[in-house]
Scaffold this motif. Sequence first.
Motif, PDB file in Angstrom:
ATOM      1  N   SER A  11       6.711 -13.871   2.110  1.00  0.00           N
ATOM      2  CA  SER A  11       7.034 -13.909   3.258  1.00  0.00           C
ATOM      3  C   SER A  11       7.185 -12.833   4.610  1.00  0.00           C
ATOM      4  O   SER A  11       7.456 -11.586   3.849  1.00  0.00           O
ATOM      5  N   ASP A  12       8.490 -12.891   5.171  1.00  0.00           N
ATOM      6  CA  ASP A  12       8.806 -11.916   6.038  1.00  0.00           C
ATOM      7  C   ASP A  12      10.110 -11.182   5.146  1.00  0.00           C
ATOM      8  O   ASP A  12       9.763 -10.093   5.221  1.00  0.00           O
ATOM      9  N   ASP A  13      10.641 -11.975   4.153  1.00  0.00           N
ATOM     10  CA  ASP A  13      11.220 -11.345   3.088  1.00  0.00           C
ATOM     11  C   ASP A  13      11.209 -10.413   2.618  1.00  0.00           C
ATOM     12  O   ASP A  13      11.338  -9.139   1.618  1.00  0.00           O
ATOM     13  N   ASP A  14      10.168 -11.324   1.781  1.00  0.00           N
ATOM     14  CA  ASP A  14       9.488  -9.954   1.138  1.00  0.00           C
ATOM     15  C   ASP A  14       8.810  -8.688   0.924  1.00  0.00           C
ATOM     16  O   ASP A  14       8.802  -8.113   1.134  1.00  0.00           O
ATOM     17  N   ALA A  15       7.868  -9.121   2.659  1.00  0.00           N
ATOM     18  CA  ALA A  15       7.680  -7.698   3.069  1.00  0.00           C
ATOM     19  C   ALA A  15       8.938  -6.546   3.725  1.00  0.00           C
ATOM     20  O   ALA A  15       8.684  -5.422   3.794  1.00  0.00           O
ATOM     21  N   ARG A  16       9.549  -7.749   4.327  1.00  0.00           N
ATOM     22  CA  ARG A  16      11.116  -6.240   4.141  1.00  0.00           C
ATOM     23  C   ARG A  16      11.334  -5.346   2.875  1.00  0.00           C
ATOM     24  O   ARG A  16      11.708  -4.644   3.224  1.00  0.00           O
ATOM     25  N   ALA A  17      11.206  -6.337   2.380  1.00  0.00           N
ATOM     26  CA  ALA A  17      11.410  -5.604   0.927  1.00  0.00           C
ATOM     27  C   ALA A  17      10.678  -4.282  -0.107  1.00  0.00           C
ATOM     28  O   ALA A  17      11.037  -3.791   0.052  1.00  0.00           O
ATOM     29  N   ILE A  18       9.854  -4.405   0.401  1.00  0.00           N
ATOM     30  CA  ILE A  18       8.607  -3.752   0.310  1.00  0.00           C
ATOM     31  C   ILE A  18       9.180  -2.508   1.442  1.00  0.00           C
ATOM     32  O   ILE A  18       8.729  -1.222   0.688  1.00  0.00           O
ATOM     33  N   GLY A  19       9.331  -3.156   2.475  1.00  0.00           N
ATOM     34  CA  GLY A  19       9.508  -1.965   3.323  1.00  0.00           C
ATOM     35  C   GLY A  19      10.431  -1.246   2.843  1.00  0.00           C
ATOM     36  O   GLY A  19      10.731   0.179   3.334  1.00  0.00           O
ATOM     37  N   ASN A  20      11.692  -1.751   2.697  1.00  0.00           N
ATOM     38  CA  ASN A  20      12.778  -1.201   2.246  1.00  0.00           C
ATOM     39  C   ASN A  20      12.729   0.121   1.055  1.00  0.00           C
ATOM     40  O   ASN A  20      13.295   1.153   0.547  1.00  0.00           O
ATOM     41  N   LEU A  21      11.613  -0.781  -0.299  1.00  0.00           N
ATOM     42  CA  LEU A  21      11.903   0.287  -1.207  1.00  0.00           C
ATOM     43  C   LEU A  21      10.603   1.319  -0.974  1.00  0.00           C
ATOM     44  O   LEU A  21      11.290   2.239  -0.656  1.00  0.00           O
ATOM     45  N   ASP A  26      11.300   9.484  -1.880  1.00  0.00           N
ATOM     46  CA  ASP A  26      11.462  10.720  -1.670  1.00  0.00           C
ATOM     47  C   ASP A  26      10.200  11.325  -1.311  1.00  0.00           C
ATOM     48  O   ASP A  26       8.744  10.924  -1.434  1.00  0.00           O
ATOM     49  N   GLY A  27      10.285  11.901   0.067  1.00  0.00           N
ATOM     50  CA  GLY A  27       9.107  12.301   0.442  1.00  0.00           C
ATOM     51  C   GLY A  27       8.308  11.507   1.641  1.00  0.00           C
ATOM     52  O   GLY A  27       7.629  11.712   2.271  1.00  0.00           O
ATOM     53  N   ILE A  28       8.408  10.301   1.752  1.00  0.00           N
ATOM     54  CA  ILE A  28       8.195   8.853   2.844  1.00  0.00           C
ATOM     55  C   ILE A  28       8.547   9.039   3.894  1.00  0.00           C
ATOM     56  O   ILE A  28       9.917   8.935   3.385  1.00  0.00           O
ATOM     57  N   GLU A  29       8.332   9.567   4.778  1.00  0.00           N
ATOM     58  CA  GLU A  29       8.827   9.311   5.983  1.00  0.00           C
ATOM     59  C   GLU A  29       8.273   8.329   7.317  1.00  0.00           C
ATOM     60  O   GLU A  29       9.009   8.195   7.984  1.00  0.00           O
ATOM     61  N   HIS A  30       6.913   8.073   6.929  1.00  0.00           N
ATOM     62  CA  HIS A  30       6.069   7.291   7.602  1.00  0.00           C
ATOM     63  C   HIS A  30       6.003   5.351   7.724  1.00  0.00           C
ATOM     64  O   HIS A  30       5.047   5.580   6.225  1.00  0.00           O
ATOM     65  N   VAL A  31       6.318   4.831   7.281  1.00  0.00           N
ATOM     66  CA  VAL A  31       6.103   3.485   6.832  1.00  0.00           C
ATOM     67  C   VAL A  31       5.963   2.923   8.325  1.00  0.00           C
ATOM     68  O   VAL A  31       6.601   2.576   9.459  1.00  0.00           O
ATOM     69  N   GLU A  32       5.516   1.966   8.432  1.00  0.00           N
ATOM     70  CA  GLU A  32       4.404   1.348   9.909  1.00  0.00           C
ATOM     71  C   GLU A  32       4.555   0.138   9.153  1.00  0.00           C
ATOM     72  O   GLU A  32       3.023  -0.195   8.491  1.00  0.00           O
ATOM     73  N   GLU A  33       4.551  -1.362  10.032  1.00  0.00           N
ATOM     74  CA  GLU A  33       3.455  -2.042   9.884  1.00  0.00           C
ATOM     75  C   GLU A  33       3.167  -2.836  10.956  1.00  0.00           C
ATOM     76  O   GLU A  33       3.586  -2.579  12.532  1.00  0.00           O
ATOM     77  N   VAL A  34       1.509  -2.515  10.590  1.00  0.00           N
ATOM     78  CA  VAL A  34       0.310  -2.815  11.285  1.00  0.00           C
ATOM     79  C   VAL A  34       0.545  -4.575  11.995  1.00  0.00           C
ATOM     80  O   VAL A  34      -0.339  -4.596  11.264  1.00  0.00           O
ATOM     81  N   ALA A  35      -0.323  -4.200  13.184  1.00  0.00           N
ATOM     82  CA  ALA A  35      -0.980  -5.684  13.791  1.00  0.00           C
ATOM     83  C   ALA A  35      -2.046  -5.817  12.386  1.00  0.00           C
ATOM     84  O   ALA A  35      -2.704  -4.522  12.506  1.00  0.00           O
ATOM     85  N   THR A  59       1.078 -12.439   6.172  1.00  0.00           N
ATOM     86  CA  THR A  59       0.202 -11.651   5.575  1.00  0.00           C
ATOM     87  C   THR A  59       0.751 -10.441   6.773  1.00  0.00           C
ATOM     88  O   THR A  59       0.993 -10.000   7.355  1.00  0.00           O
ATOM     89  N   HIS A  60       1.048  -9.491   5.976  1.00  0.00           N
ATOM     90  CA  HIS A  60       1.530  -8.324   6.700  1.00  0.00           C
ATOM     91  C   HIS A  60       0.727  -7.155   5.966  1.00  0.00           C
ATOM     92  O   HIS A  60       1.004  -6.812   5.274  1.00  0.00           O
ATOM     93  N   GLU A  61       0.497  -6.086   7.655  1.00  0.00           N
ATOM     94  CA  GLU A  61       0.068  -4.649   6.882  1.00  0.00           C
ATOM     95  C   GLU A  61       0.328  -3.296   6.674  1.00  0.00           C
ATOM     96  O   GLU A  61       1.005  -3.764   7.531  1.00  0.00           O
ATOM     97  N   LEU A  62       0.436  -3.383   6.130  1.00  0.00           N
ATOM     98  CA  LEU A  62       1.973  -1.615   5.908  1.00  0.00           C
ATOM     99  C   LEU A  62       0.851  -0.474   6.171  1.00  0.00           C
ATOM    100  O   LEU A  62      -0.017  -0.483   4.866  1.00  0.00           O
ATOM    101  N   GLU A  63       1.261   0.307   6.571  1.00  0.00           N
ATOM    102  CA  GLU A  63       0.877   2.125   6.603  1.00  0.00           C
ATOM    103  C   GLU A  63       1.794   2.587   6.475  1.00  0.00           C
ATOM    104  O   GLU A  63       2.817   2.679   6.650  1.00  0.00           O
ATOM    105  N   ILE A  64       1.555   3.431   4.897  1.00  0.00           N
ATOM    106  CA  ILE A  64       2.841   4.726   4.560  1.00  0.00           C
ATOM    107  C   ILE A  64       1.622   5.923   4.536  1.00  0.00           C
ATOM    108  O   ILE A  64       0.104   6.099   3.843  1.00  0.00           O
ATOM    109  N   GLU A  65       2.367   6.966   4.690  1.00  0.00           N
ATOM    110  CA  GLU A  65       2.418   8.046   5.295  1.00  0.00           C
ATOM    111  C   GLU A  65       2.423   9.743   3.862  1.00  0.00           C
ATOM    112  O   GLU A  65       3.989   8.989   3.871  1.00  0.00           O
ATOM    113  N   VAL A  79       5.614  -0.248  -5.816  1.00  0.00           N
ATOM    114  CA  VAL A  79       5.127  -1.006  -4.782  1.00  0.00           C
ATOM    115  C   VAL A  79       4.293  -2.501  -5.998  1.00  0.00           C
ATOM    116  O   VAL A  79       5.073  -3.220  -5.595  1.00  0.00           O
ATOM    117  N   GLU A  80       3.556  -2.451  -6.718  1.00  0.00           N
ATOM    118  CA  GLU A  80       3.395  -3.506  -7.580  1.00  0.00           C
ATOM    119  C   GLU A  80       4.268  -3.885  -8.840  1.00  0.00           C
ATOM    120  O   GLU A  80       4.344  -4.943  -9.059  1.00  0.00           O
TER     121      GLU A  80
END
Length: 96
Positions: A11-21, A26-35, A59-65, A79-80
Amino acid sequence: MPLLRLRVTGSDDDARAIGNLLVSIDGIEHVEEVADLMPRMDDADSSSAGLPDDRGPGTHELEIEAPNLSTANKVREAVEALAFDLDVLVEFESDD
Protein backbone atom coordinates in the motif's frame (compact mmCIF):
# COMPACT_ATOMS: atom_id res chain seq x y z
CA MET A 1 28.31 6.18 -4.81
CA PRO A 2 26.04 3.09 -4.89
CA LEU A 3 22.56 3.57 -6.30
CA LEU A 4 19.96 1.14 -4.95
CA ARG A 5 16.71 0.52 -6.77
CA LEU A 6 13.87 -1.34 -5.16
CA ARG A 7 10.25 -2.16 -5.85
CA VAL A 8 7.74 -2.30 -3.01
CA THR A 9 4.55 -4.26 -3.56
CA GLY A 10 2.20 -2.89 -0.95
CA SER A 11 0.00 0.00 0.00
CA ASP A 12 0.92 3.69 -0.13
CA ASP A 13 1.31 3.60 3.66
CA ASP A 14 3.76 0.68 3.42
CA ALA A 15 5.85 2.52 0.82
CA ARG A 16 5.77 5.69 2.94
CA ALA A 17 6.97 3.72 6.00
CA ILE A 18 9.88 2.30 4.02
CA GLY A 19 10.70 5.75 2.65
CA ASN A 20 10.67 7.20 6.18
CA LEU A 21 13.01 4.44 7.34
CA LEU A 22 15.38 5.14 4.47
CA VAL A 23 15.71 8.86 5.16
CA SER A 24 16.38 8.12 8.84
CA ILE A 25 19.50 6.06 8.05
CA ASP A 26 22.74 8.03 8.58
CA GLY A 27 24.41 8.94 5.31
CA ILE A 28 21.32 8.60 3.13
CA GLU A 29 20.52 11.97 1.64
CA HIS A 30 18.52 11.06 -1.45
CA VAL A 31 15.44 8.84 -1.56
CA GLU A 32 13.09 9.23 -4.49
CA GLU A 33 9.99 7.43 -5.65
CA VAL A 34 10.37 7.18 -9.41
CA ALA A 35 7.62 6.77 -11.96
CA ASP A 36 7.06 3.27 -13.19
CA LEU A 37 7.88 3.26 -16.90
CA MET A 38 6.23 -0.11 -17.47
CA PRO A 39 2.71 0.37 -18.81
CA ARG A 40 0.03 -1.46 -16.83
CA MET A 41 -2.96 -3.07 -18.44
CA ASP A 42 -5.54 -1.37 -16.25
CA ASP A 43 -7.70 0.19 -18.92
CA ALA A 44 -11.20 0.94 -17.61
CA ASP A 45 -12.66 -0.66 -20.74
CA SER A 46 -10.70 -3.87 -20.23
CA SER A 47 -12.64 -7.11 -19.89
CA SER A 48 -10.78 -7.73 -16.61
CA ALA A 49 -11.55 -4.32 -15.09
CA GLY A 50 -12.93 -4.61 -11.59
CA LEU A 51 -11.97 -8.25 -11.05
CA PRO A 52 -10.56 -9.12 -7.60
CA ASP A 53 -7.09 -9.71 -9.08
CA ASP A 54 -7.16 -6.15 -10.38
CA ARG A 55 -7.57 -4.66 -6.89
CA GLY A 56 -4.33 -5.83 -5.32
CA PRO A 57 -1.66 -3.76 -3.64
CA GLY A 58 0.17 -1.16 -5.66
CA THR A 59 3.81 -1.09 -6.65
CA HIS A 60 6.23 1.67 -5.77
CA GLU A 61 9.69 2.13 -7.30
CA LEU A 62 12.31 3.76 -5.07
CA GLU A 63 15.86 4.94 -5.77
CA ILE A 64 18.29 5.46 -2.94
CA GLU A 65 21.79 6.95 -3.15
CA ALA A 66 24.14 5.57 -0.54
CA PRO A 67 27.55 7.12 0.16
CA ASN A 68 29.32 3.75 0.26
CA LEU A 69 28.81 -0.02 0.06
CA SER A 70 28.62 -0.42 3.83
CA THR A 71 25.69 1.98 4.07
CA ALA A 72 24.04 0.31 1.08
CA ASN A 73 24.22 -3.00 2.94
CA LYS A 74 22.67 -1.37 6.04
CA VAL A 75 19.85 -0.04 3.84
CA ARG A 76 19.18 -3.48 2.41
CA GLU A 77 19.11 -5.14 5.84
CA ALA A 78 16.86 -2.45 7.35
CA VAL A 79 14.41 -2.54 4.43
CA GLU A 80 14.25 -6.35 4.50
CA ALA A 81 13.48 -6.31 8.25
CA LEU A 82 10.76 -3.67 7.91
CA ALA A 83 9.24 -5.39 4.88
CA PHE A 84 9.00 -8.60 6.92
CA ASP A 85 7.28 -6.71 9.77
CA LEU A 86 4.86 -4.99 7.36
CA ASP A 87 4.25 -8.22 5.41
CA VAL A 88 5.06 -6.60 2.05
CA LEU A 89 7.22 -7.72 -0.84
CA VAL A 90 10.41 -5.80 -1.61
CA GLU A 91 12.54 -6.57 -4.65
CA PHE A 92 16.02 -5.13 -5.07
CA GLU A 93 17.14 -4.50 -8.63
CA SER A 94 20.58 -5.78 -9.44
CA ASP A 95 22.93 -4.40 -12.09
CA ASP A 96 24.73 -7.77 -12.45
